[in-house]
Write a protein that holds these residues in place. Structure first.
Motif, PDB file in Angstrom:
ATOM      1  N   ASP A   1      48.609  37.655  20.296  1.00 23.45           N
ATOM      2  CA  ASP A   1      48.392  37.960  21.710  1.00 23.45           C
ATOM      3  C   ASP A   1      46.975  38.436  21.960  1.00 23.45           C
ATOM      4  O   ASP A   1      46.729  39.621  22.203  1.00 23.45           O
ATOM      5  N   LEU A   2      46.050  37.530  21.884  1.00 28.74           N
ATOM      6  CA  LEU A   2      44.651  37.861  22.087  1.00 28.74           C
ATOM      7  C   LEU A   2      44.019  36.756  22.916  1.00 28.74           C
ATOM      8  O   LEU A   2      44.245  35.569  22.659  1.00 28.74           O
ATOM      9  N   ASN A   3      43.269  37.135  23.928  1.00 32.19           N
ATOM     10  CA  ASN A   3      42.551  36.164  24.750  1.00 32.19           C
ATOM     11  C   ASN A   3      41.100  36.584  24.848  1.00 32.19           C
ATOM     12  O   ASN A   3      40.787  37.776  24.865  1.00 32.19           O
ATOM     13  N   VAL A   4      40.216  35.603  24.925  1.00 31.46           N
ATOM     14  CA  VAL A   4      38.786  35.854  25.059  1.00 31.46           C
ATOM     15  C   VAL A   4      38.321  35.153  26.335  1.00 31.46           C
ATOM     16  O   VAL A   4      38.614  33.977  26.554  1.00 31.46           O
ATOM     17  N   ILE A   5      37.601  35.897  27.160  1.00 30.24           N
ATOM     18  CA  ILE A   5      37.086  35.344  28.414  1.00 30.24           C
ATOM     19  C   ILE A   5      35.594  35.635  28.481  1.00 30.24           C
ATOM     20  O   ILE A   5      35.157  36.746  28.160  1.00 30.24           O
ATOM     21  N   SER A   6      34.828  34.637  28.896  1.00 27.77           N
ATOM     22  CA  SER A   6      33.414  34.883  29.183  1.00 27.77           C
ATOM     23  C   SER A   6      33.192  34.597  30.664  1.00 27.77           C
ATOM     24  O   SER A   6      33.662  33.591  31.194  1.00 27.77           O
ATOM     25  N   VAL A   7      32.504  35.513  31.307  1.00 25.55           N
ATOM     26  CA  VAL A   7      32.236  35.399  32.736  1.00 25.55           C
ATOM     27  C   VAL A   7      30.726  35.447  32.935  1.00 25.55           C
ATOM     28  O   VAL A   7      30.069  36.399  32.499  1.00 25.55           O
ATOM     29  N   VAL A   8      30.180  34.425  33.576  1.00 27.21           N
ATOM     30  CA  VAL A   8      28.742  34.393  33.876  1.00 27.21           C
ATOM     31  C   VAL A   8      28.560  34.895  35.305  1.00 27.21           C
ATOM     32  O   VAL A   8      29.227  34.415  36.232  1.00 27.21           O
ATOM     33  N   VAL A   9      27.684  35.890  35.463  1.00 28.10           N
ATOM     34  CA  VAL A   9      27.439  36.465  36.782  1.00 28.10           C
ATOM     35  C   VAL A   9      25.951  36.435  37.103  1.00 28.10           C
ATOM     36  O   VAL A   9      25.104  36.434  36.215  1.00 28.10           O
ATOM     37  N   ASP A  10      25.653  36.404  38.379  1.00 29.02           N
ATOM     38  CA  ASP A  10      24.291  36.506  38.901  1.00 29.02           C
ATOM     39  C   ASP A  10      24.347  37.627  39.926  1.00 29.02           C
ATOM     40  O   ASP A  10      24.813  37.428  41.048  1.00 29.02           O
ATOM     41  N   ALA A  11      23.891  38.814  39.529  1.00 27.67           N
ATOM     42  CA  ALA A  11      24.071  39.999  40.371  1.00 27.67           C
ATOM     43  C   ALA A  11      23.027  41.054  40.021  1.00 27.67           C
ATOM     44  O   ALA A  11      22.383  40.972  38.978  1.00 27.67           O
ATOM     45  N   PRO A  12      22.894  42.064  40.882  1.00 26.13           N
ATOM     46  CA  PRO A  12      22.042  43.194  40.525  1.00 26.13           C
ATOM     47  C   PRO A  12      22.604  43.883  39.279  1.00 26.13           C
ATOM     48  O   PRO A  12      23.823  43.902  39.057  1.00 26.13           O
ATOM     49  N   GLU A  13      21.723  44.464  38.480  1.00 27.21           N
ATOM     50  CA  GLU A  13      22.127  45.074  37.214  1.00 27.21           C
ATOM     51  C   GLU A  13      23.225  46.116  37.399  1.00 27.21           C
ATOM     52  O   GLU A  13      24.179  46.169  36.616  1.00 27.21           O
ATOM     53  N   GLU A  14      23.128  46.916  38.438  1.00 26.35           N
ATOM     54  CA  GLU A  14      24.148  47.953  38.648  1.00 26.35           C
ATOM     55  C   GLU A  14      25.515  47.357  38.958  1.00 26.35           C
ATOM     56  O   GLU A  14      26.544  47.900  38.544  1.00 26.35           O
TER      57      GLU A  14
ATOM     58  N   GLU B   1      37.604  40.405  43.207  1.00 26.87           N
ATOM     59  CA  GLU B   1      36.799  41.236  44.104  1.00 26.87           C
ATOM     60  C   GLU B   1      35.304  40.979  43.927  1.00 26.87           C
ATOM     61  O   GLU B   1      34.533  41.146  44.856  1.00 26.87           O
ATOM     62  N   ALA B   2      34.900  40.589  42.731  1.00 24.52           N
ATOM     63  CA  ALA B   2      33.487  40.336  42.436  1.00 24.52           C
ATOM     64  C   ALA B   2      33.142  38.851  42.549  1.00 24.52           C
ATOM     65  O   ALA B   2      32.094  38.420  42.067  1.00 24.52           O
ATOM     66  N   GLY B   3      33.986  38.086  43.184  1.00 26.68           N
ATOM     67  CA  GLY B   3      33.829  36.635  43.258  1.00 26.68           C
ATOM     68  C   GLY B   3      32.491  36.147  43.783  1.00 26.68           C
ATOM     69  O   GLY B   3      32.021  35.082  43.378  1.00 26.68           O
ATOM     70  N   ASP B   4      31.846  36.920  44.653  1.00 24.33           N
ATOM     71  CA  ASP B   4      30.553  36.497  45.199  1.00 24.33           C
ATOM     72  C   ASP B   4      29.466  36.442  44.137  1.00 24.33           C
ATOM     73  O   ASP B   4      28.470  35.749  44.290  1.00 24.33           O
ATOM     74  N   TYR B   5      29.642  37.185  43.056  1.00 24.97           N
ATOM     75  CA  TYR B   5      28.637  37.245  42.001  1.00 24.97           C
ATOM     76  C   TYR B   5      28.939  36.306  40.831  1.00 24.97           C
ATOM     77  O   TYR B   5      28.065  36.049  40.016  1.00 24.97           O
ATOM     78  N   ILE B   6      30.163  35.817  40.737  1.00 31.73           N
ATOM     79  CA  ILE B   6      30.570  35.036  39.569  1.00 31.73           C
ATOM     80  C   ILE B   6      30.093  33.598  39.683  1.00 31.73           C
ATOM     81  O   ILE B   6      30.352  32.918  40.668  1.00 31.73           O
ATOM     82  N   VAL B   7      29.382  33.151  38.646  1.00 30.18           N
ATOM     83  CA  VAL B   7      28.879  31.780  38.586  1.00 30.18           C
ATOM     84  C   VAL B   7      29.899  30.883  37.888  1.00 30.18           C
ATOM     85  O   VAL B   7      30.127  29.754  38.299  1.00 30.18           O
ATOM     86  N   GLY B   8      30.531  31.401  36.842  1.00 29.49           N
ATOM     87  CA  GLY B   8      31.507  30.614  36.100  1.00 29.49           C
ATOM     88  C   GLY B   8      32.325  31.495  35.175  1.00 29.49           C
ATOM     89  O   GLY B   8      31.954  32.631  34.890  1.00 29.49           O
ATOM     90  N   ARG B   9      33.439  30.948  34.721  1.00 28.24           N
ATOM     91  CA  ARG B   9      34.358  31.712  33.876  1.00 28.24           C
ATOM     92  C   ARG B   9      35.047  30.760  32.916  1.00 28.24           C
ATOM     93  O   ARG B   9      35.439  29.658  33.306  1.00 28.24           O
TER      94      ARG B   9
END
Length: 106
Positions: free
Chosen positions: A69-82, A52-60
């Motif tokens: 059973d543990l996963n770590v994800i980092s998501v880089v976004v470019d969006a308004p702070e809110e 749903e937030a795909g328009d703001y996501i730069v990379g993942r």
């Protein structure tokens, strides 16, 4: 005929982008949302939220933990702070998922 249809579609896409730009606050920030998943059943819900937030996501980038059973994800976004905070909050509300934000100062 096909060329005209392609040009029309390109114009429609450009108009759509312009309309989105008007709605989005111009003061965006770069941020990394760090996500730790300890409950595999919540992955589908989390992916839906990210979609749903795909328009703001730069990379993942996702990294499975070798032990357990543990996963770590980092998501880089470019969006308004809110928007960044809302996205992290929605993800963090999923059972067995923790999320935190690191935000640029500019």
């Amino acid at each position: 005929m096909e060329l005209e249809n392609t040009k029309k579609r390109m114009n429609d896409i450009e108009k759509s982008r312009e309309e989105k730009d008007k709605d989005i606050d111009k003061k965006t920030r770069i941020a990394i949302i760090g996500i730790i998943i300890e409950e595999p059943d919540s992955v589908e819900r989390m992916n839906h939220i990210l979609h749903e937030a795909g328009d703001y996501i730069v990379g993942r980038m996702g990294i499975p933990h070798v032990h357990g059973d543990l996963n770590v994800i980092s998501v880089v976004v470019d969006a308004p702070e809110e928007q960044i905070n809302a996205l992290s909050g929605k993800i963090g509300m999923c059972k067995g998922i923790t999320s935190r934000v690191i935000m640029s100062k500019k």
